[in-house]
Design an enzyme around this catalytic site. Sequence first.
Site, PDB file in Angstrom:
ATOM      1  N   ILE A 121     -36.389 -52.863 -73.882  1.00  0.00           N
ATOM      2  CA  ILE A 121     -36.448 -54.007 -72.972  1.00  0.00           C
ATOM      3  C   ILE A 121     -37.386 -53.734 -71.795  1.00  0.00           C
ATOM      4  O   ILE A 121     -38.261 -54.547 -71.486  1.00  0.00           O
ATOM      5  CB  ILE A 121     -35.033 -54.400 -72.506  1.00  0.00           C
ATOM      6  CG1 ILE A 121     -34.230 -54.886 -73.718  1.00  0.00           C
ATOM      7  CG2 ILE A 121     -35.087 -55.482 -71.429  1.00  0.00           C
ATOM      8  CD1 ILE A 121     -32.777 -55.176 -73.457  1.00  0.00           C
TER       9      ILE A 121
ATOM     10  N   ASP B 208     -38.165 -43.151 -65.858  1.00  0.00           N
ATOM     11  CA  ASP B 208     -37.334 -42.915 -67.041  1.00  0.00           C
ATOM     12  C   ASP B 208     -37.463 -41.441 -67.406  1.00  0.00           C
ATOM     13  O   ASP B 208     -38.441 -41.025 -68.025  1.00  0.00           O
ATOM     14  CB  ASP B 208     -37.800 -43.813 -68.215  1.00  0.00           C
ATOM     15  CG  ASP B 208     -36.836 -43.776 -69.400  1.00  0.00           C
ATOM     16  OD1 ASP B 208     -36.231 -42.714 -69.644  1.00  0.00           O
ATOM     17  OD2 ASP B 208     -36.710 -44.801 -70.100  1.00  0.00           O
TER      18      ASP B 208
ATOM     19  N   ASP C 203     -27.632 -60.427 -64.897  1.00  0.00           N
ATOM     20  CA  ASP C 203     -27.080 -61.017 -66.120  1.00  0.00           C
ATOM     21  C   ASP C 203     -25.863 -60.219 -66.598  1.00  0.00           C
ATOM     22  O   ASP C 203     -25.248 -60.566 -67.601  1.00  0.00           O
ATOM     23  CB  ASP C 203     -28.153 -61.023 -67.234  1.00  0.00           C
ATOM     24  CG  ASP C 203     -27.707 -61.756 -68.489  1.00  0.00           C
ATOM     25  OD1 ASP C 203     -27.173 -62.885 -68.361  1.00  0.00           O
ATOM     26  OD2 ASP C 203     -27.853 -61.211 -69.601  1.00  0.00           O
TER      27      ASP C 203
ATOM     28  N   GLU D 131     -16.379 -58.964 -66.909  1.00  0.00           N
ATOM     29  CA  GLU D 131     -16.877 -59.970 -67.848  1.00  0.00           C
ATOM     30  C   GLU D 131     -15.752 -60.337 -68.803  1.00  0.00           C
ATOM     31  O   GLU D 131     -14.971 -59.448 -69.174  1.00  0.00           O
ATOM     32  CB  GLU D 131     -18.092 -59.428 -68.622  1.00  0.00           C
ATOM     33  CG  GLU D 131     -19.318 -59.251 -67.733  1.00  0.00           C
ATOM     34  CD  GLU D 131     -20.566 -58.783 -68.496  1.00  0.00           C
ATOM     35  OE1 GLU D 131     -20.486 -58.567 -69.721  1.00  0.00           O
ATOM     36  OE2 GLU D 131     -21.605 -58.624 -67.861  1.00  0.00           O
TER      37      GLU D 131
ATOM     38  N   HIS E  41     -24.098 -62.900 -68.811  1.00  0.00           N
ATOM     39  CA  HIS E  41     -24.467 -62.017 -69.927  1.00  0.00           C
ATOM     40  C   HIS E  41     -25.071 -62.814 -71.088  1.00  0.00           C
ATOM     41  O   HIS E  41     -24.552 -62.811 -72.204  1.00  0.00           O
ATOM     42  CB  HIS E  41     -23.259 -61.205 -70.402  1.00  0.00           C
ATOM     43  CG  HIS E  41     -23.658 -59.922 -71.069  1.00  0.00           C
ATOM     44  ND1 HIS E  41     -23.058 -58.719 -70.816  1.00  0.00           N
ATOM     45  CD2 HIS E  41     -24.640 -59.644 -71.971  1.00  0.00           C
ATOM     46  CE1 HIS E  41     -23.629 -57.768 -71.536  1.00  0.00           C
ATOM     47  NE2 HIS E  41     -24.602 -58.311 -72.244  1.00  0.00           N
TER      48      HIS E  41
ATOM     49  N   GLY F   7     -28.479 -62.649 -71.926  1.00  0.00           N
ATOM     50  CA  GLY F   7     -29.794 -62.118 -72.326  1.00  0.00           C
ATOM     51  C   GLY F   7     -30.064 -62.149 -73.818  1.00  0.00           C
ATOM     52  O   GLY F   7     -31.158 -62.491 -74.257  1.00  0.00           O
ATOM     53  N   ALA F   8     -29.058 -61.780 -74.612  1.00  0.00           N
ATOM     54  CA  ALA F   8     -29.295 -61.672 -76.056  1.00  0.00           C
ATOM     55  C   ALA F   8     -28.696 -62.849 -76.816  1.00  0.00           C
ATOM     56  O   ALA F   8     -28.561 -62.807 -78.029  1.00  0.00           O
ATOM     57  CB  ALA F   8     -28.694 -60.367 -76.575  1.00  0.00           C
TER      58      ALA F   8
HETATM   59  N1  LIG Z   1     -28.012 -58.714 -70.891  1.00  0.00           N
HETATM   60  C1  LIG Z   1     -27.990 -58.587 -72.197  1.00  0.00           C
HETATM   61  O1  LIG Z   1     -27.610 -59.481 -72.951  1.00  0.00           O
HETATM   62  C2  LIG Z   1     -28.462 -57.335 -72.801  1.00  0.00           C
HETATM   63  C3  LIG Z   1     -28.300 -56.143 -72.147  1.00  0.00           C
HETATM   64  N2  LIG Z   1     -28.717 -54.984 -72.718  1.00  0.00           N
HETATM   65  C4  LIG Z   1     -28.576 -53.751 -71.948  1.00  0.00           C
HETATM   66  O2  LIG Z   1     -29.877 -53.279 -71.610  1.00  0.00           O
HETATM   67  C5  LIG Z   1     -29.922 -51.872 -71.801  1.00  0.00           C
HETATM   68  C6  LIG Z   1     -31.341 -51.470 -72.183  1.00  0.00           C
HETATM   69  O3  LIG Z   1     -31.626 -51.979 -73.466  1.00  0.00           O
HETATM   70  P1  LIG Z   1     -32.786 -51.344 -74.364  1.00  0.00           P
HETATM   71  O4  LIG Z   1     -34.044 -51.319 -73.600  1.00  0.00           O
HETATM   72  O5  LIG Z   1     -32.740 -52.045 -75.660  1.00  0.00           O
HETATM   73  O6  LIG Z   1     -32.246 -49.855 -74.547  1.00  0.00           O
HETATM   74  P2  LIG Z   1     -33.083 -48.558 -74.934  1.00  0.00           P
HETATM   75  O7  LIG Z   1     -32.108 -47.554 -75.385  1.00  0.00           O
HETATM   76  O8  LIG Z   1     -34.218 -48.918 -75.820  1.00  0.00           O
HETATM   77  O9  LIG Z   1     -33.713 -48.096 -73.530  1.00  0.00           O
HETATM   78  C7  LIG Z   1     -32.955 -47.558 -72.513  1.00  0.00           C
HETATM   79  C8  LIG Z   1     -33.869 -46.663 -71.702  1.00  0.00           C
HETATM   80  O10 LIG Z   1     -33.135 -46.201 -70.581  1.00  0.00           O
HETATM   81  C9  LIG Z   1     -33.543 -44.864 -70.353  1.00  0.00           C
HETATM   82  N3  LIG Z   1     -32.545 -44.187 -69.527  1.00  0.00           N
HETATM   83  C10 LIG Z   1     -31.353 -43.677 -69.883  1.00  0.00           C
HETATM   84  N4  LIG Z   1     -30.740 -43.111 -68.823  1.00  0.00           N
HETATM   85  C11 LIG Z   1     -31.585 -43.275 -67.778  1.00  0.00           C
HETATM   86  C12 LIG Z   1     -31.529 -42.900 -66.411  1.00  0.00           C
HETATM   87  N5  LIG Z   1     -30.484 -42.230 -65.914  1.00  0.00           N
HETATM   88  N6  LIG Z   1     -32.561 -43.234 -65.611  1.00  0.00           N
HETATM   89  C13 LIG Z   1     -33.632 -43.916 -66.106  1.00  0.00           C
HETATM   90  N7  LIG Z   1     -33.757 -44.270 -67.395  1.00  0.00           N
HETATM   91  C14 LIG Z   1     -32.737 -43.962 -68.221  1.00  0.00           C
HETATM   92  C15 LIG Z   1     -33.685 -44.273 -71.744  1.00  0.00           C
HETATM   93  O11 LIG Z   1     -34.496 -43.115 -71.720  1.00  0.00           O
HETATM   94  C16 LIG Z   1     -34.326 -45.415 -72.488  1.00  0.00           C
HETATM   95  O12 LIG Z   1     -35.735 -45.321 -72.481  1.00  0.00           O
HETATM   96  C17 LIG Z   1     -28.893 -51.607 -72.912  1.00  0.00           C
HETATM   97  O13 LIG Z   1     -28.344 -50.297 -72.766  1.00  0.00           O
HETATM   98  C18 LIG Z   1     -27.855 -52.659 -72.721  1.00  0.00           C
HETATM   99  O14 LIG Z   1     -26.827 -52.140 -71.901  1.00  0.00           O
HETATM  100  C19 LIG Z   1     -29.336 -54.975 -73.928  1.00  0.00           C
HETATM  101  C20 LIG Z   1     -29.508 -56.141 -74.615  1.00  0.00           C
HETATM  102  C21 LIG Z   1     -29.097 -57.404 -74.129  1.00  0.00           C
HETATM  103  O1  LIG Z   2     -24.237 -58.272 -75.224  1.00  0.00           O
HETATM  104  C1  LIG Z   2     -25.199 -57.888 -75.854  1.00  0.00           C
HETATM  105  O2  LIG Z   2     -25.499 -58.388 -76.933  1.00  0.00           O
HETATM  106  C2  LIG Z   2     -25.996 -56.844 -75.284  1.00  0.00           C
HETATM  107  O3  LIG Z   2     -25.907 -56.592 -74.132  1.00  0.00           O
HETATM  108  C3  LIG Z   2     -26.938 -56.095 -76.135  1.00  0.00           C
HETATM  109  O4  LIG Z   2     -27.138 -56.715 -77.316  1.00  0.00           O
HETATM  110  C4  LIG Z   2     -26.590 -54.627 -76.291  1.00  0.00           C
HETATM  111  O5  LIG Z   2     -25.235 -54.451 -76.477  1.00  0.00           O
HETATM  112  P1  LIG Z   2     -24.605 -52.983 -76.652  1.00  0.00           P
HETATM  113  O6  LIG Z   2     -24.982 -52.524 -78.021  1.00  0.00           O
HETATM  114  O7  LIG Z   2     -25.128 -52.084 -75.592  1.00  0.00           O
HETATM  115  O8  LIG Z   2     -23.138 -53.222 -76.498  1.00  0.00           O
END
Ligand SMILES: NC(=O)C1=CN([C@@H]2O[C@H](COP(=O)(O)OP(=O)(O)OC[C@H]3O[C@@H](n4cnc5c(N)ncnc54)[C@H](O)[C@@H]3O)[C@@H](O)[C@H]2O)C=CC1
Ligand SMILES: O=C(O)C(=O)[C@H](O)COP(=O)(O)O
Length: 208
Positions: A39, A59, A145, A150, A169, A171-172
């Site tokens: 993301i 990161d 978001d 929640e 929430h 986003g997805a």
């Molecule tokens: N609002 C929504 O509907 C959604 C929310 N999410 C949330 O967004 C988060 C990120 O999603 P993605 O990018 O797909 O995950 P991802 O796993 O691809 O990326 C997460 C990044 O965070 C970095 N990271 C981990 N710990 C860290 C720290 N202490 N400091 C800085 N960077 C750190 C990792 O190295 C990684 O590059 C998910 O874990 C999920 O909780 C994801 C999808 C939808």
């Molecule tokens: O609610 C969701 O959908 C999300 O936030 C993302 O898809 C990631 O969900 P988790 O796999 O981190 O629970």
Amino acid sequence: MKLNLQNLLYVILERNQPMFLKGYEITDTRLGLIGIGHIGYLVGTRLKAGFNMDVLAYDPFISKEKCNDMGFQYERDLNTLIQTCDIISISVPLNDSTKNMISKKELSLMSTSTILINTSRGGIVNEEDLYEALQNHQILGAGFDAFIEEPLPAHHKLFTCPNFVGTPHNGANTYEALTRMGKGAVGEIIRFEKGVPTLTNIGFNNLP
Ligand SMILES: NC(=O)C1=CN([C@@H]2O[C@H](COP(=O)(O)OP(=O)(O)OC[C@H]3O[C@@H](n4cnc5c(N)ncnc54)[C@H](O)[C@@H]3O)[C@@H](O)[C@H]2O)C=CC1
Ligand SMILES: O=C(O)C(=O)[C@H](O)COP(=O)(O)O
């Protein structure tokens, strides 16, 4: 000051700004990404291309080289990113290292023109500390978001701050995203069954 049309316009804008101007453009400002996984990378790429934003990224699990290849400036110090960016966008998982990652101290390092975005998980930003920072106009605003509680309660106190916007929430929450998530999950099971390393283990961007 020389009197010409442009200077006159500046004077009028300066004096009346609070009365009729509604906001600031993000073009040419600086974006700070916390987390540049799936993301964070897409947010940074789009804001850089669309608004010519200068993008800094923090990161610790991504190398400087990889970060630069993504087109972002690598920042190893979170506080520096926080102090120097206009918009800070958080895309990290919630775990022991990220819980309350942005609290009173970090908020105090931000400026009165900072905007904070959290679309990741509630609890990464301390909501009580954020409420205070918004009330005191210590930062310009925040958009979230994800929340500690929640489903998001309609009367969450952050919504009493006019400089806060929040979504429940969402986003997805699209047909396309859900379809991709389903296909991704099935793909992982098939990989596992075949004994091929799963994408979660090798990283989506490191495919052999
Ligand atoms: N609002 C929504 O509907 C959604 C929310 N999410 C949330 O967004 C988060 C990120 O999603 P993605 O990018 O797909 O995950 P991802 O796993 O691809 O990326 C997460 C990044 O965070 C970095 N990271 C981990 N710990 C860290 C720290 N202490 N400091 C800085 N960077 C750190 C990792 O190295 C990684 O590059 C998910 O874990 C999920 O909780 C994801 C999808 C939808
Ligand atoms: O609610 C969701 O959908 C999300 O936030 C993302 O898809 C990631 O969900 P988790 O796999 O981190 O629970």
